[in-house]
Write a protein that holds these residues in place. Structure first.
Motif, PDB file in Angstrom:
ATOM      1  N   GLN A 164       2.586  10.790  -3.263  1.00  0.00           N
ATOM      2  CA  GLN A 164       1.247  10.913  -3.827  1.00  0.00           C
ATOM      3  C   GLN A 164       1.140  12.101  -4.778  1.00  0.00           C
ATOM      4  O   GLN A 164       0.402  12.053  -5.767  1.00  0.00           O
ATOM      5  N   ALA A 165       1.902  13.153  -4.520  1.00  0.00           N
ATOM      6  CA  ALA A 165       1.852  14.354  -5.373  1.00  0.00           C
ATOM      7  C   ALA A 165       2.338  14.068  -6.786  1.00  0.00           C
ATOM      8  O   ALA A 165       1.905  14.738  -7.740  1.00  0.00           O
ATOM      9  N   VAL A 166       3.253  13.084  -6.936  1.00  0.00           N
ATOM     10  CA  VAL A 166       3.751  12.733  -8.282  1.00  0.00           C
ATOM     11  C   VAL A 166       3.087  11.454  -8.796  1.00  0.00           C
ATOM     12  O   VAL A 166       3.562  10.835  -9.738  1.00  0.00           O
ATOM     13  N   SER A 167       1.989  11.049  -8.135  1.00  0.00           N
ATOM     14  CA  SER A 167       1.213   9.856  -8.521  1.00  0.00           C
ATOM     15  C   SER A 167       2.010   8.567  -8.393  1.00  0.00           C
ATOM     16  O   SER A 167       1.775   7.598  -9.117  1.00  0.00           O
ATOM     17  N   GLY A 168       2.958   8.558  -7.456  1.00  0.00           N
ATOM     18  CA  GLY A 168       3.703   7.341  -7.173  1.00  0.00           C
ATOM     19  C   GLY A 168       4.535   6.865  -8.347  1.00  0.00           C
ATOM     20  O   GLY A 168       5.073   7.661  -9.122  1.00  0.00           O
ATOM     21  N   PHE A 169       4.643   5.557  -8.471  1.00  0.00           N
ATOM     22  CA  PHE A 169       5.409   4.969  -9.565  1.00  0.00           C
ATOM     23  C   PHE A 169       4.623   5.039 -10.872  1.00  0.00           C
ATOM     24  O   PHE A 169       3.388   4.967 -10.877  1.00  0.00           O
TER      25      PHE A 169
END
Length: 260
Positions: free
Chosen positions: A189-194
């Motif tokens: 979630q921290a990297v906004s997923g895919f």
């Protein structure tokens, strides 16, 4: 008891999914530690009706259009509350114990952000899906149909496919396959997923590089294995090959072009 793992599956007329779901039901039964969620990318009506027969143990979202692999997993996971997320292809056969062993690795070592297992063909031979580099030349070698060319560059291909991974210990890697990824929910979630600008292909590579950019560890374990009914669609289907090329172009534009 709240679930510990959200298991996300994205489908689009996926031919192996019913065998996969039967296996999941047999392996996991009423184990409340696992929540199974399917995002269907507007499959055919008959297919959707058959999927609905599995709603007794899988939560299913039937979407009105097909926006791709990453979009579907993000829909399932970006608002999920579980500690771990499992990105799970609709063509994977899994044993419960293999997943429990992977979870134990994650529980024992908080520095591991994403974990991938050994991936096998149905005949138990290994699929070499781990990558240490991504270059245009390596992809050209994989798609060239001439065996003499592949033989000429066999060392390069073996290196590209990370065929020297050990069988007796876990190792850090750069890129794992999105067919089966166990990832910490907060890191995903921290990297906004895919990045859902990739319709399909390369979104798994992109996720790994985003995690690496945040100094997160990606690890391969040979002690757990899954069976993957690998179709190699981009090698056989002109429409999928076009999508592959579009995604490759987006990937190199984002991360930098590497010819060799």
């Amino acid at each position: 008891m709240s679930a510990m793992v959200a298991v996300s599956i994205v489908t689009y007329n996926s031919k192996h999914i019913f065998k996969v779901l039967d296996n999941i039901k047999q392996q996991f039964g009423e184990d409340k530690r696992f929540r199974f969620v399917i995002f269907d990318n507007n499959s055919e009506e008959e297919y959707k009706q058959r999927l609905k027969t599995y709603e007794d143990f899988v939560d299913i979202t039937f979407y009105h259009e097909n926006n791709g692999f990453g979009f579907g997993h993000n829909y399932n996971l970006l608002r999920a509350n579980e500690k771990y997320f499992l990105v799970f292809n609709p063509d994977i056969i899994l044993s419960r114990q293999d997943l429990l062993d992977m979870l134990q690795i994650m529980e024992n070592d908080n520095s591991v952000s994403l974990l991938v297992p050994k991936v096998l063909n149905a005949d138990k031979t290994t699929q070499h899906l781990v990558r240490d580099r991504v270059s245009v030349f390596d992809y050209a070698l994989r798609f060239i149909p001439f065996k003499f060319v592949k033989k000429l560059f066999w060392r390069r291909l073996h290196s590209y496919e990370c065929r020297n991974l050990p069988d007796d210990r876990n190792v850090d890697i750069r890129i794992g396959s999105g067919c089966f990824m166990l990832v910490r929910g907060k890191d995903f979630q921290a990297v906004s997923g895919f990045d859902d600008r990739y319709f399909m292909y390369f979104e798994d590579y992109d996720l790994c590089l985003k995690l690496k950019k945040q100094n997160k560890r990606i690890v391969y374990t040979p002690f757990s294995a899954v069976i993957h009914y690998y179709e190699r669609g981009a090698h056989k289907n002109s429409r999928l090959f076009k999508i592959f090329m579009q995604s490759m172009y987006k990937f190199f534009n984002k991360w930098g072009w590497r010819l060799f």
